[in-house]
Motif scaffolding. Structure first.
Motif, PDB file in Angstrom:
ATOM      1  N   ILE A 252       0.870  -1.177   0.000  1.00 13.80           N
ATOM      2  CA  ILE A 252       0.000   0.000   0.000  1.00 13.80           C
ATOM      3  C   ILE A 252       0.901   1.218   0.000  1.00 13.80           C
ATOM      4  N   ALA A 253       0.726   2.089  -0.982  1.00 10.68           N
ATOM      5  CA  ALA A 253       1.588   3.262  -1.116  1.00 10.68           C
ATOM      6  C   ALA A 253       0.740   4.516  -1.223  1.00 10.68           C
ATOM      7  N   GLY A 254       1.150   5.552  -0.475  1.00 10.16           N
ATOM      8  CA  GLY A 254       0.403   6.799  -0.534  1.00 10.16           C
ATOM      9  C   GLY A 254       1.045   7.872   0.318  1.00 10.16           C
ATOM     10  N   GLY A 255       0.453   9.049   0.272  1.00  9.87           N
ATOM     11  CA  GLY A 255       0.945  10.188   1.036  1.00  9.87           C
ATOM     12  C   GLY A 255       0.667  10.041   2.516  1.00  9.87           C
ATOM     13  N   ILE A 256       1.389  10.813   3.309  1.00  9.01           N
ATOM     14  CA  ILE A 256       1.269  10.753   4.755  1.00  9.01           C
ATOM     15  C   ILE A 256      -0.146  11.093   5.226  1.00  9.01           C
ATOM     16  N   GLY A 257      -0.836  12.003   4.529  1.00  2.88           N
ATOM     17  CA  GLY A 257      -2.176  12.383   4.936  1.00  2.88           C
ATOM     18  C   GLY A 257      -3.158  11.231   4.802  1.00  2.88           C
ATOM     19  N   SER A 274     -13.386  11.326   5.270  1.00  7.62           N
ATOM     20  CA  SER A 274     -12.585  11.020   6.454  1.00  7.62           C
ATOM     21  C   SER A 274     -11.574  12.135   6.638  1.00  7.62           C
ATOM     22  N   GLN A 275     -11.165  12.343   7.877  1.00  6.66           N
ATOM     23  CA  GLN A 275     -10.266  13.443   8.196  1.00  6.66           C
ATOM     24  C   GLN A 275      -9.026  12.926   8.919  1.00  6.66           C
ATOM     25  N   VAL A 276      -7.905  13.625   8.731  1.00  9.22           N
ATOM     26  CA  VAL A 276      -6.709  13.331   9.507  1.00  9.22           C
ATOM     27  C   VAL A 276      -6.999  13.649  10.973  1.00  9.22           C
ATOM     28  N   ASN A 277      -6.593  12.747  11.859  1.00  7.39           N
ATOM     29  CA  ASN A 277      -6.854  12.881  13.285  1.00  7.39           C
ATOM     30  C   ASN A 277      -5.579  13.312  14.017  1.00  7.39           C
ATOM     31  N   PRO A 278      -5.421  14.603  14.321  1.00  8.45           N
ATOM     32  CA  PRO A 278      -4.207  15.049  15.011  1.00  8.45           C
ATOM     33  C   PRO A 278      -4.019  14.382  16.359  1.00  8.45           C
ATOM     34  N   GLY A 279      -5.115  14.055  17.030  1.00 12.10           N
ATOM     35  CA  GLY A 279      -5.019  13.386  18.317  1.00 12.10           C
ATOM     36  C   GLY A 279      -4.371  12.022  18.204  1.00 12.10           C
ATOM     37  N   MET A 280      -4.695  11.300  17.139  1.00  9.57           N
ATOM     38  CA  MET A 280      -4.077   9.996  16.918  1.00  9.57           C
ATOM     39  C   MET A 280      -2.589  10.140  16.649  1.00  9.57           C
ATOM     40  N   LEU A 281      -2.203  11.153  15.843  1.00  2.00           N
ATOM     41  CA  LEU A 281      -0.791  11.373  15.558  1.00  2.00           C
ATOM     42  C   LEU A 281      -0.033  11.744  16.829  1.00  2.00           C
ATOM     43  N   ALA A 282      -0.658  12.583  17.664  1.00  2.34           N
ATOM     44  CA  ALA A 282      -0.018  12.958  18.925  1.00  2.34           C
ATOM     45  C   ALA A 282       0.147  11.743  19.834  1.00  2.34           C
ATOM     46  N   GLU A 283      -0.842  10.856  19.820  1.00  2.00           N
ATOM     47  CA  GLU A 283      -0.761   9.648  20.644  1.00  2.00           C
ATOM     48  C   GLU A 283       0.364   8.734  20.166  1.00  2.00           C
ATOM     49  N   ILE A 284       0.558   8.661  18.839  1.00  4.17           N
ATOM     50  CA  ILE A 284       1.677   7.885  18.294  1.00  4.17           C
ATOM     51  C   ILE A 284       3.002   8.461  18.793  1.00  4.17           C
ATOM     52  N   THR A 300      -1.339  20.374  17.241  1.00  2.76           N
ATOM     53  CA  THR A 300      -1.774  21.641  16.644  1.00  2.76           C
ATOM     54  C   THR A 300      -1.182  21.864  15.248  1.00  2.76           C
ATOM     55  N   ALA A 301      -0.585  20.839  14.663  1.00  3.53           N
ATOM     56  CA  ALA A 301      -0.011  20.964  13.318  1.00  3.53           C
ATOM     57  C   ALA A 301      -1.120  21.223  12.302  1.00  3.53           C
ATOM     58  N   ASN A 302      -0.778  21.948  11.244  1.00  5.02           N
ATOM     59  CA  ASN A 302      -1.770  22.297  10.228  1.00  5.02           C
ATOM     60  C   ASN A 302      -2.203  21.085   9.403  1.00  5.02           C
ATOM     61  N   THR A 303      -1.267  20.192   9.115  1.00  2.23           N
ATOM     62  CA  THR A 303      -1.536  19.033   8.275  1.00  2.23           C
ATOM     63  C   THR A 303      -0.717  17.858   8.780  1.00  2.23           C
ATOM     64  N   ALA A 304      -1.005  16.673   8.244  1.00  2.00           N
ATOM     65  CA  ALA A 304      -0.195  15.497   8.580  1.00  2.00           C
ATOM     66  C   ALA A 304       1.242  15.697   8.110  1.00  2.00           C
TER      67      ALA A 304
END
Length: 357
Positions: A252-257, A274-284, A300-304
């Motif tokens: 599976i290949a794709g962008g970070i978002g 579907s939306q990028v979940n900043p909370g999930m990224l912060a938890e990682i 609080t990042a603007n994008t993934a």
């Protein structure tokens, strides 16, 4: 020259699709995706599933409402149906899950105390439950709980509070609207792509979200054109078809978002569904020992991609961590199918920023 306005789906049609998929899975163990339903005027649209789950004797399926060009407050809302066995002889019993309102005043076409699921959507769901039961040997005695993610918040923008419908949105629709053909056609083309690869004896295929990720996968693994699947946003369609028609290896290949959405459990990666979940990224970040300061910046990042850059500067391999979570999501959908999965995450320039598997 003007372009005709694009039609969308009613909440009732979405709830019917989710219920049909969930009850089918409850009886068979497999979720149909896309799931086809019959609308009151005879159209037969197909809906891609955004989420699914089987646990505790119940099945849950969800679709994202696409309102088309209508300025609908529920556009993009995740509508889910959880179906569990009911008492013998009770038929279909409806329940209001989170985000679906309850009738508290008389004068509506529903009794006080009932979930705000209107009569036509109820009839549609009953008819589809009966059809699934007949097809797969079920009794048709079920409890159907409909939920709308963030529905209580969205309902404040509607007339529901004034009408005495409290706690969420109403499930509406008298005709339902046919799904734009492109969704069903794209998923069908994915399936045909797998068929072609299998017929050619390919043992390694790549599901790619776009042309850049397709180029990266082809160059990285030396894959021929007939091993490349134009997955687009329909990761779930690729995984579910390969579960039934396996190829030994899937990349599976794709962008970070988009792949951060897959890491978060989404199977439909469209930005409107579907939306990028900043909370999930912060938890990682926290789980990887990145510390609260970095996790806060990621939150609080603007994008993934912005979050990725912050982590790269701090020496934390967010791309690899997202890739691994995405791989686990994919493996969960594939279940016991003999398919080994790896994930390649790229940035907008096509540079590999994460790998797993």
């Amino acid at each position: 020259m003007s372009t005709p306005l694009r039609h969308g789906w009613t909440t009732g049609a979405c709830a019917t699709a989710a219920t049909t998929a969930a009850y089918t899975a409850l009886l068979t163990g497999d979720f149909p995706d896309p799931v086809e339903i019959a609308l009151p005027k005879g159209q037969r649209p197909a809906f891609a599933l955004a989420r699914e789950g089987l646990a505790g004797g119940a099945a849950m399926a969800a679709v994202v409402k696409d309102a088309g060009d209508d300025p609908d407050v529920t556009h993009g809302a995740l509508i889910s149906s959880t179906v569990r066995p009911g008492a013998p002889g009770t038929g279909v019993v409806f329940a209001a899950g989170p985000g679906v309102g309850t009738v508290t005043k008389p004068g509506l076409p529903l009794e006080v105390g009932e979930p705000a699921i209107n009569p036509v959507p109820r009839r549609m769901m009953r008819e589809h439950v009966a059809a699934v039961a007949a097809r797969h040997g079920g009794t048709g005695d079920v409890v159907v709980e409909i939920s709308v993610e963030h529905g209580e918040e969205l309902a404040r923008k509607t007339w529901n509070p004034r009408l005495g419908i409290l706690g969420g949105l109403s499930i509406l629709g008298t005709t339902g609207i046919v799904v734009p053909y492109s969704c069903s056609a794209w998923i069908d083309s994915i399936r045909r792509g797998v068929d072609v690869a299998r017929a050619a004896g390919r043992r390694h295929v790549a599901g790619c979200t776009g042309s850049t990720s397709e180029r990266v996968a082809a160059e990285l693994y030396g894959l021929p054109e007939d091993a490349l699947l134009d997955m687009g946003d329909f990761a779930g369609a690729v995984l579910k078809y390969l579960r039934r028609h396996p190829v030994p290896r899937l990349t599976i290949a794709g962008g970070i978002g988009k792949l951060s959405k897959l890491a978060d459990g989404h199977l439909d990666l469209h930005s409107g569904r579907s939306q990028v979940n900043p909370g999930m990224l912060a938890e990682i970040v926290r789980s990887a020992g990145g510390g609260e300061a970095l996790a806060g910046r990621v939150l609080t990042a603007n994008t993934a991609l912005h979050a990725l850059r912050l982590c790269q500067e701090a020496g934390l391999p967010l791309g690899d961590l997202v890739a691994e979570r995405a791989r686990l999501t994919a493996a969960g959908v594939l279940r016991e199918a003999p398919v080994t999965v790896d994930v390649v995450v790229i940035d907008r320039a096509g540079v590999i920023v994460g790998r797993a598997g």
